[in-house]
Write a protein that holds these residues in place. Structure first.
Motif, PDB file in Angstrom:
ATOM      1  N   GLU A  10       0.831  -1.203   0.000  1.00  0.00           N
ATOM      2  CA  GLU A  10       0.000   0.000   0.000  1.00  0.00           C
ATOM      3  C   GLU A  10       0.864   1.251   0.000  1.00  0.00           C
ATOM      4  O   GLU A  10       0.560   2.242  -0.669  1.00  0.00           O
ATOM      5  N   GLY A  11       1.965   1.221   0.730  1.00  0.00           N
ATOM      6  CA  GLY A  11       2.887   2.358   0.732  1.00  0.00           C
ATOM      7  C   GLY A  11       3.501   2.591  -0.632  1.00  0.00           C
ATOM      8  O   GLY A  11       3.628   3.737  -1.091  1.00  0.00           O
ATOM      9  N   LEU A  12       3.877   1.498  -1.309  1.00  0.00           N
ATOM     10  CA  LEU A  12       4.456   1.632  -2.643  1.00  0.00           C
ATOM     11  C   LEU A  12       3.432   2.154  -3.644  1.00  0.00           C
ATOM     12  O   LEU A  12       3.757   2.984  -4.504  1.00  0.00           O
ATOM     13  N   SER A  13       2.199   1.680  -3.540  1.00  0.00           N
ATOM     14  CA  SER A  13       1.173   2.175  -4.463  1.00  0.00           C
ATOM     15  C   SER A  13       0.871   3.648  -4.199  1.00  0.00           C
ATOM     16  O   SER A  13       0.675   4.433  -5.140  1.00  0.00           O
ATOM     17  N   LEU A  14       0.866   4.055  -2.929  1.00  0.00           N
ATOM     18  CA  LEU A  14       0.657   5.464  -2.595  1.00  0.00           C
ATOM     19  C   LEU A  14       1.816   6.312  -3.103  1.00  0.00           C
ATOM     20  O   LEU A  14       1.610   7.410  -3.635  1.00  0.00           O
ATOM     21  N   MET A  15       3.043   5.794  -2.987  1.00  0.00           N
ATOM     22  CA  MET A  15       4.209   6.510  -3.481  1.00  0.00           C
ATOM     23  C   MET A  15       4.130   6.655  -4.999  1.00  0.00           C
ATOM     24  O   MET A  15       4.392   7.727  -5.553  1.00  0.00           O
ATOM     25  N   ALA A  16       3.767   5.584  -5.708  1.00  0.00           N
ATOM     26  CA  ALA A  16       3.664   5.638  -7.162  1.00  0.00           C
ATOM     27  C   ALA A  16       2.573   6.615  -7.587  1.00  0.00           C
ATOM     28  O   ALA A  16       2.752   7.382  -8.546  1.00  0.00           O
ATOM     29  N   PHE A  17       1.445   6.615  -6.878  1.00  0.00           N
ATOM     30  CA  PHE A  17       0.376   7.552  -7.193  1.00  0.00           C
ATOM     31  C   PHE A  17       0.847   8.988  -6.989  1.00  0.00           C
ATOM     32  O   PHE A  17       0.611   9.859  -7.833  1.00  0.00           O
ATOM     33  N   GLY A  18       1.530   9.241  -5.895  1.00  0.00           N
ATOM     34  CA  GLY A  18       2.018  10.598  -5.603  1.00  0.00           C
ATOM     35  C   GLY A  18       3.044  11.056  -6.619  1.00  0.00           C
ATOM     36  O   GLY A  18       2.988  12.189  -7.119  1.00  0.00           O
ATOM     37  N   MET A  19       3.992  10.184  -6.952  1.00  0.00           N
ATOM     38  CA  MET A  19       5.007  10.557  -7.930  1.00  0.00           C
ATOM     39  C   MET A  19       4.384  10.744  -9.317  1.00  0.00           C
ATOM     40  O   MET A  19       4.778  11.647 -10.068  1.00  0.00           O
ATOM     41  N   GLY A  20       3.408   9.923  -9.652  1.00  0.00           N
ATOM     42  CA  GLY A  20       2.723  10.075 -10.931  1.00  0.00           C
ATOM     43  C   GLY A  20       1.960  11.381 -11.008  1.00  0.00           C
ATOM     44  O   GLY A  20       1.969  12.064 -12.033  1.00  0.00           O
ATOM     45  N   PHE A  21       1.306  11.742  -9.907  1.00  0.00           N
ATOM     46  CA  PHE A  21       0.566  12.997  -9.865  1.00  0.00           C
ATOM     47  C   PHE A  21       1.501  14.183 -10.043  1.00  0.00           C
ATOM     48  O   PHE A  21       1.213  15.109 -10.818  1.00  0.00           O
ATOM     49  N   VAL A  22       2.634  14.163  -9.353  1.00  0.00           N
ATOM     50  CA  VAL A  22       3.604  15.256  -9.475  1.00  0.00           C
ATOM     51  C   VAL A  22       4.155  15.311 -10.893  1.00  0.00           C
ATOM     52  O   VAL A  22       4.305  16.390 -11.477  1.00  0.00           O
ATOM     53  N   PHE A  23       4.452  14.151 -11.488  1.00  0.00           N
ATOM     54  CA  PHE A  23       4.977  14.114 -12.850  1.00  0.00           C
ATOM     55  C   PHE A  23       3.983  14.698 -13.848  1.00  0.00           C
ATOM     56  O   PHE A  23       4.345  15.512 -14.699  1.00  0.00           O
ATOM     57  N   VAL A  24       2.721  14.302 -13.722  1.00  0.00           N
ATOM     58  CA  VAL A  24       1.693  14.821 -14.633  1.00  0.00           C
ATOM     59  C   VAL A  24       1.534  16.319 -14.444  1.00  0.00           C
ATOM     60  O   VAL A  24       1.430  17.081 -15.416  1.00  0.00           O
ATOM     61  N   PHE A  25       1.530  16.783 -13.201  1.00  0.00           N
ATOM     62  CA  PHE A  25       1.404  18.216 -12.935  1.00  0.00           C
ATOM     63  C   PHE A  25       2.568  18.983 -13.548  1.00  0.00           C
ATOM     64  O   PHE A  25       2.365  20.033 -14.176  1.00  0.00           O
ATOM     65  N   LEU A  26       3.788  18.482 -13.405  1.00  0.00           N
ATOM     66  CA  LEU A  26       4.943  19.167 -13.973  1.00  0.00           C
ATOM     67  C   LEU A  26       4.913  19.163 -15.495  1.00  0.00           C
ATOM     68  O   LEU A  26       5.313  20.144 -16.136  1.00  0.00           O
ATOM     69  N   MET A  27       4.443  18.093 -16.093  1.00  0.00           N
ATOM     70  CA  MET A  27       4.334  18.058 -17.552  1.00  0.00           C
ATOM     71  C   MET A  27       3.305  19.078 -18.041  1.00  0.00           C
ATOM     72  O   MET A  27       3.528  19.775 -19.029  1.00  0.00           O
ATOM     73  N   ILE A  28       2.170  19.181 -17.351  1.00  0.00           N
ATOM     74  CA  ILE A  28       1.166  20.185 -17.707  1.00  0.00           C
ATOM     75  C   ILE A  28       1.761  21.584 -17.562  1.00  0.00           C
ATOM     76  O   ILE A  28       1.550  22.460 -18.402  1.00  0.00           O
ATOM     77  N   LEU A  29       2.538  21.791 -16.512  1.00  0.00           N
ATOM     78  CA  LEU A  29       3.171  23.083 -16.278  1.00  0.00           C
ATOM     79  C   LEU A  29       4.162  23.413 -17.395  1.00  0.00           C
ATOM     80  O   LEU A  29       4.200  24.551 -17.881  1.00  0.00           O
ATOM     81  N   VAL A  30       4.945  22.439 -17.832  1.00  0.00           N
ATOM     82  CA  VAL A  30       5.900  22.666 -18.923  1.00  0.00           C
ATOM     83  C   VAL A  30       5.161  23.034 -20.198  1.00  0.00           C
ATOM     84  O   VAL A  30       5.532  23.985 -20.904  1.00  0.00           O
ATOM     85  N   PHE A  31       4.107  22.298 -20.539  1.00  0.00           N
ATOM     86  CA  PHE A  31       3.358  22.603 -21.752  1.00  0.00           C
ATOM     87  C   PHE A  31       2.680  23.971 -21.663  1.00  0.00           C
ATOM     88  O   PHE A  31       2.633  24.715 -22.652  1.00  0.00           O
ATOM     89  N   ALA A  32       2.164  24.316 -20.496  1.00  0.00           N
ATOM     90  CA  ALA A  32       1.521  25.620 -20.336  1.00  0.00           C
ATOM     91  C   ALA A  32       2.545  26.747 -20.492  1.00  0.00           C
ATOM     92  O   ALA A  32       2.270  27.754 -21.166  1.00  0.00           O
ATOM     93  N   MET A  33       3.715  26.598 -19.907  1.00  0.00           N
ATOM     94  CA  MET A  33       4.741  27.628 -20.018  1.00  0.00           C
ATOM     95  C   MET A  33       5.235  27.755 -21.456  1.00  0.00           C
ATOM     96  O   MET A  33       5.459  28.860 -21.950  1.00  0.00           O
ATOM     97  N   THR A  34       5.408  26.632 -22.146  1.00  0.00           N
ATOM     98  CA  THR A  34       5.832  26.671 -23.543  1.00  0.00           C
ATOM     99  C   THR A  34       4.782  27.363 -24.402  1.00  0.00           C
ATOM    100  O   THR A  34       5.108  28.196 -25.253  1.00  0.00           O
ATOM    101  N   GLY A  35       3.523  27.025 -24.172  1.00  0.00           N
ATOM    102  CA  GLY A  35       2.448  27.653 -24.932  1.00  0.00           C
ATOM    103  C   GLY A  35       2.367  29.154 -24.675  1.00  0.00           C
ATOM    104  O   GLY A  35       2.199  29.941 -25.613  1.00  0.00           O
ATOM    105  N   MET A  36       2.487  29.564 -23.417  1.00  0.00           N
ATOM    106  CA  MET A  36       2.443  30.992 -23.114  1.00  0.00           C
ATOM    107  C   MET A  36       3.633  31.720 -23.725  1.00  0.00           C
ATOM    108  O   MET A  36       3.499  32.844 -24.212  1.00  0.00           O
TER     109      MET A  36
END
Length: 82
Positions: A9-35
């Motif tokens: 359960e700890g590993l799945s929570l860690m993977a979910f958290g890291m995945g969420f941060v990764f997706v957020f950072l990718m959205i941020l990169v695309f938004a900054m590039t677009g702007m």
């Protein structure tokens, strides 16, 4: 719950958290590039002015520099007497 379930359960929570941060950072990169592209499209590039051909500053001799330094020290000492 035994320890293997807790670790899983700890590993799945860690993977979910890291995945969420990764997706957020990718959205941020695309938004900054677009702007950035949007701004570069609507704001013109600054025009570089041609370097004016001015004469180089006059070369000062060591005597002029020493005179200026001694005058500055003399004025400083006059203003800051004890």
């Amino acid at each position: 719950m035994n320890s293997s379930e807790l670790i899983q359960e700890g590993l799945s929570l860690m993977a979910f958290g890291m995945g969420f941060v990764f997706v957020f950072l990718m959205i941020l990169v695309f938004a900054m590039t677009g702007m950035s592209r949007l701004v570069m499209r609507f704001v013109p590039a600054p025009v570089k002015e041609e370097a004016s051909r001015q004469a180089p500053p006059p070369v000062r001799s060591e005597d002029d520099v020493m005179a200026a330094i001694s005058m500055a020290v003399h004025r400083y000492r006059q203003r800051h007497r004890r």
